[in-house]
Design a protein around this motif. Structure first.
Motif, PDB file in Angstrom:
ATOM      1  N   GLY A 178      -2.283 -12.620 -26.362  1.00 31.83           N
ATOM      2  CA  GLY A 178      -1.666 -11.733 -25.379  1.00 31.83           C
ATOM      3  C   GLY A 178      -2.615 -10.632 -24.927  1.00 31.83           C
ATOM      4  O   GLY A 178      -2.676 -10.294 -23.748  1.00 31.83           O
ATOM      5  N   ALA A 179      -3.392 -10.092 -25.871  1.00 32.26           N
ATOM      6  CA  ALA A 179      -4.383  -9.062 -25.532  1.00 32.26           C
ATOM      7  C   ALA A 179      -5.465  -9.647 -24.627  1.00 32.26           C
ATOM      8  O   ALA A 179      -5.912  -8.990 -23.683  1.00 32.26           O
ATOM      9  CB  ALA A 179      -5.003  -8.494 -26.808  1.00 32.26           C
ATOM     10  N   ARG A 180      -5.856 -10.893 -24.905  1.00 32.00           N
ATOM     11  CA  ARG A 180      -6.880 -11.530 -24.076  1.00 32.00           C
ATOM     12  C   ARG A 180      -6.350 -11.774 -22.663  1.00 32.00           C
ATOM     13  O   ARG A 180      -7.061 -11.557 -21.676  1.00 32.00           O
ATOM     14  CB  ARG A 180      -7.342 -12.842 -24.707  1.00 32.00           C
ATOM     15  N   VAL A 181      -5.101 -12.203 -22.548  1.00 29.00           N
ATOM     16  CA  VAL A 181      -4.494 -12.414 -21.230  1.00 29.00           C
ATOM     17  C   VAL A 181      -4.468 -11.092 -20.462  1.00 29.00           C
ATOM     18  O   VAL A 181      -4.828 -11.041 -19.277  1.00 29.00           O
ATOM     19  CB  VAL A 181      -3.073 -13.009 -21.366  1.00 29.00           C
ATOM     20  N   ALA A 182      -4.069 -10.014 -21.128  1.00 24.79           N
ATOM     21  CA  ALA A 182      -4.029  -8.699 -20.477  1.00 24.79           C
ATOM     22  C   ALA A 182      -5.427  -8.285 -20.015  1.00 24.79           C
ATOM     23  O   ALA A 182      -5.595  -7.769 -18.905  1.00 24.79           O
ATOM     24  CB  ALA A 182      -3.451  -7.657 -21.428  1.00 24.79           C
ATOM     25  N   HIS A 183      -6.417  -8.530 -20.851  1.00 33.08           N
ATOM     26  CA  HIS A 183      -7.796  -8.189 -20.492  1.00 33.08           C
ATOM     27  C   HIS A 183      -8.254  -8.986 -19.267  1.00 33.08           C
ATOM     28  O   HIS A 183      -8.881  -8.431 -18.356  1.00 33.08           O
ATOM     29  CB  HIS A 183      -8.719  -8.461 -21.673  1.00 33.08           C
ATOM     30  N   GLU A 184      -7.927 -10.274 -19.237  1.00 35.92           N
ATOM     31  CA  GLU A 184      -8.329 -11.127 -18.113  1.00 35.92           C
ATOM     32  C   GLU A 184      -7.657 -10.691 -16.819  1.00 35.92           C
ATOM     33  O   GLU A 184      -8.283 -10.683 -15.762  1.00 35.92           O
ATOM     34  CB  GLU A 184      -8.041 -12.588 -18.428  1.00 35.92           C
ATOM     35  N   ILE A 185      -6.381 -10.319 -16.906  1.00 34.94           N
ATOM     36  CA  ILE A 185      -5.684  -9.830 -15.707  1.00 34.94           C
ATOM     37  C   ILE A 185      -6.377  -8.567 -15.204  1.00 34.94           C
ATOM     38  O   ILE A 185      -6.648  -8.419 -14.009  1.00 34.94           O
ATOM     39  CB  ILE A 185      -4.199  -9.558 -15.999  1.00 34.94           C
ATOM     40  N   GLY A 186      -6.681  -7.645 -16.106  1.00 36.87           N
ATOM     41  CA  GLY A 186      -7.323  -6.394 -15.733  1.00 36.87           C
ATOM     42  C   GLY A 186      -8.736  -6.574 -15.207  1.00 36.87           C
ATOM     43  O   GLY A 186      -9.250  -5.722 -14.482  1.00 36.87           O
ATOM     44  N   SER A 187      -9.380  -7.692 -15.576  1.00 35.27           N
ATOM     45  CA  SER A 187     -10.743  -7.970 -15.123  1.00 35.27           C
ATOM     46  C   SER A 187     -10.799  -8.546 -13.715  1.00 35.27           C
ATOM     47  O   SER A 187     -11.869  -8.619 -13.113  1.00 35.27           O
ATOM     48  CB  SER A 187     -11.421  -8.958 -16.086  1.00 35.27           C
ATOM     49  N   ASP A 188      -9.658  -8.960 -13.192  1.00 38.34           N
ATOM     50  CA  ASP A 188      -9.607  -9.525 -11.842  1.00 38.34           C
ATOM     51  C   ASP A 188      -9.926  -8.410 -10.845  1.00 38.34           C
ATOM     52  O   ASP A 188      -9.266  -7.369 -10.848  1.00 38.34           O
ATOM     53  CB  ASP A 188      -8.215 -10.088 -11.573  1.00 38.34           C
ATOM     54  N   PRO A 189     -10.932  -8.597  -9.996  1.00 40.90           N
ATOM     55  CA  PRO A 189     -11.296  -7.543  -9.043  1.00 40.90           C
ATOM     56  C   PRO A 189     -10.172  -7.173  -8.080  1.00 40.90           C
ATOM     57  O   PRO A 189     -10.168  -6.077  -7.527  1.00 40.90           O
ATOM     58  CB  PRO A 189     -12.491  -8.114  -8.279  1.00 40.90           C
ATOM     59  N   GLU A 190      -9.212  -8.052  -7.891  1.00 37.41           N
ATOM     60  CA  GLU A 190      -8.095  -7.762  -6.994  1.00 37.41           C
ATOM     61  C   GLU A 190      -6.912  -7.107  -7.700  1.00 37.41           C
ATOM     62  O   GLU A 190      -5.910  -6.782  -7.076  1.00 37.41           O
ATOM     63  CB  GLU A 190      -7.649  -9.046  -6.300  1.00 37.41           C
ATOM     64  N   TYR A 191      -7.024  -6.911  -9.029  1.00 40.30           N
ATOM     65  CA  TYR A 191      -5.923  -6.309  -9.778  1.00 40.30           C
ATOM     66  C   TYR A 191      -5.755  -4.840  -9.385  1.00 40.30           C
ATOM     67  O   TYR A 191      -6.721  -4.091  -9.304  1.00 40.30           O
ATOM     68  CB  TYR A 191      -6.180  -6.413 -11.288  1.00 40.30           C
ATOM     69  N   ASP A 192      -4.511  -4.430  -9.160  1.00 37.26           N
ATOM     70  CA  ASP A 192      -4.175  -3.049  -8.823  1.00 37.26           C
ATOM     71  C   ASP A 192      -3.787  -2.315 -10.104  1.00 37.26           C
ATOM     72  O   ASP A 192      -2.720  -2.575 -10.663  1.00 37.26           O
ATOM     73  CB  ASP A 192      -3.027  -3.024  -7.831  1.00 37.26           C
ATOM     74  N   PRO A 193      -4.612  -1.385 -10.587  1.00 33.96           N
ATOM     75  CA  PRO A 193      -4.305  -0.678 -11.826  1.00 33.96           C
ATOM     76  C   PRO A 193      -3.012   0.127 -11.767  1.00 33.96           C
ATOM     77  O   PRO A 193      -2.437   0.446 -12.795  1.00 33.96           O
ATOM     78  CB  PRO A 193      -5.500   0.255 -12.027  1.00 33.96           C
ATOM     79  N   GLY A 194      -2.535   0.426 -10.583  1.00 35.84           N
ATOM     80  CA  GLY A 194      -1.294   1.171 -10.441  1.00 35.84           C
ATOM     81  C   GLY A 194      -0.040   0.318 -10.588  1.00 35.84           C
ATOM     82  O   GLY A 194       1.071   0.834 -10.510  1.00 35.84           O
ATOM     83  N   SER A 195      -0.206  -0.976 -10.821  1.00 34.66           N
ATOM     84  CA  SER A 195       0.954  -1.868 -10.892  1.00 34.66           C
ATOM     85  C   SER A 195       1.679  -1.805 -12.222  1.00 34.66           C
ATOM     86  O   SER A 195       2.781  -2.335 -12.349  1.00 34.66           O
ATOM     87  CB  SER A 195       0.528  -3.309 -10.602  1.00 34.66           C
ATOM     88  N   GLY A 196       1.078  -1.173 -13.221  1.00 37.25           N
ATOM     89  CA  GLY A 196       1.751  -1.022 -14.515  1.00 37.25           C
ATOM     90  C   GLY A 196       2.017  -2.334 -15.214  1.00 37.25           C
ATOM     91  O   GLY A 196       3.070  -2.512 -15.823  1.00 37.25           O
ATOM     92  N   THR A 197       1.091  -3.267 -15.152  1.00 38.08           N
ATOM     93  CA  THR A 197       1.290  -4.594 -15.722  1.00 38.08           C
ATOM     94  C   THR A 197       1.215  -4.554 -17.246  1.00 38.08           C
ATOM     95  O   THR A 197       0.343  -3.915 -17.824  1.00 38.08           O
ATOM     96  CB  THR A 197       0.240  -5.572 -15.169  1.00 38.08           C
ATOM     97  N   VAL A 198       2.168  -5.267 -17.873  1.00 40.24           N
ATOM     98  CA  VAL A 198       2.237  -5.355 -19.325  1.00 40.24           C
ATOM     99  C   VAL A 198       2.471  -6.804 -19.710  1.00 40.24           C
ATOM    100  O   VAL A 198       3.344  -7.479 -19.145  1.00 40.24           O
ATOM    101  CB  VAL A 198       3.386  -4.488 -19.891  1.00 40.24           C
ATOM    102  N   VAL A 199       1.692  -7.297 -20.687  1.00 40.12           N
ATOM    103  CA  VAL A 199       1.895  -8.633 -21.250  1.00 40.12           C
ATOM    104  C   VAL A 199       2.667  -8.449 -22.546  1.00 40.12           C
ATOM    105  O   VAL A 199       2.241  -7.703 -23.432  1.00 40.12           O
ATOM    106  CB  VAL A 199       0.549  -9.344 -21.515  1.00 40.12           C
ATOM    107  N   ILE A 200       3.806  -9.121 -22.657  1.00 45.06           N
ATOM    108  CA  ILE A 200       4.647  -9.017 -23.837  1.00 45.06           C
ATOM    109  C   ILE A 200       4.533 -10.326 -24.619  1.00 45.06           C
ATOM    110  O   ILE A 200       4.506 -11.400 -24.029  1.00 45.06           O
ATOM    111  CB  ILE A 200       6.119  -8.773 -23.438  1.00 45.06           C
ATOM    112  N   VAL A 201       4.471 -10.224 -25.935  1.00 46.12           N
ATOM    113  CA  VAL A 201       4.432 -11.409 -26.798  1.00 46.12           C
ATOM    114  C   VAL A 201       5.765 -11.467 -27.530  1.00 46.12           C
ATOM    115  O   VAL A 201       6.154 -10.510 -28.203  1.00 46.12           O
ATOM    116  CB  VAL A 201       3.263 -11.331 -27.800  1.00 46.12           C
TER     117      VAL A 201
END
Length: 74
Positions: free
Chosen positions: A33-56
């Motif tokens: 789950g931490a790796r998935v969150a890291h990969e999402i955050g690494s996407d250049p198109e990811y908006d840091p203001g979206s408040g994305t959370v990966v739950i396990v």
């Protein structure tokens, strides 16, 4: 092996994980789950203001971990 699910909250909306993944322990599922969150955050198109959370979540529906995108450590 147990099935764990990784639903994602993005912009306040829940994106369910109906398939899940098999892991040998809750710790391994949390690391994934931490790796998935890291990969999402690494996407250049990811908006840091979206408040994305990966739950396990385990197969019984018990929350094992939450990983905030952009602050996930793995």
């Amino acid at each position: 092996m147990q099935r764990y699910y990784l639903p994602i909250i993005h912009n306040g909306q829940l994106q369910a994980d109906d398939a899940g993944e098999m892991f040998g322990s809750a710790a391994l599922a949390s690391q994934y789950g931490a790796r998935v969150a890291h990969e999402i955050g690494s996407d250049p198109e990811y908006d840091p203001g979206s408040g994305t959370v990966v739950i396990v979540v385990d197969s019984a529906g018990v929350e094992i971990a939450r990983h905030a995108v952009g602050r996930a450590a793995w």
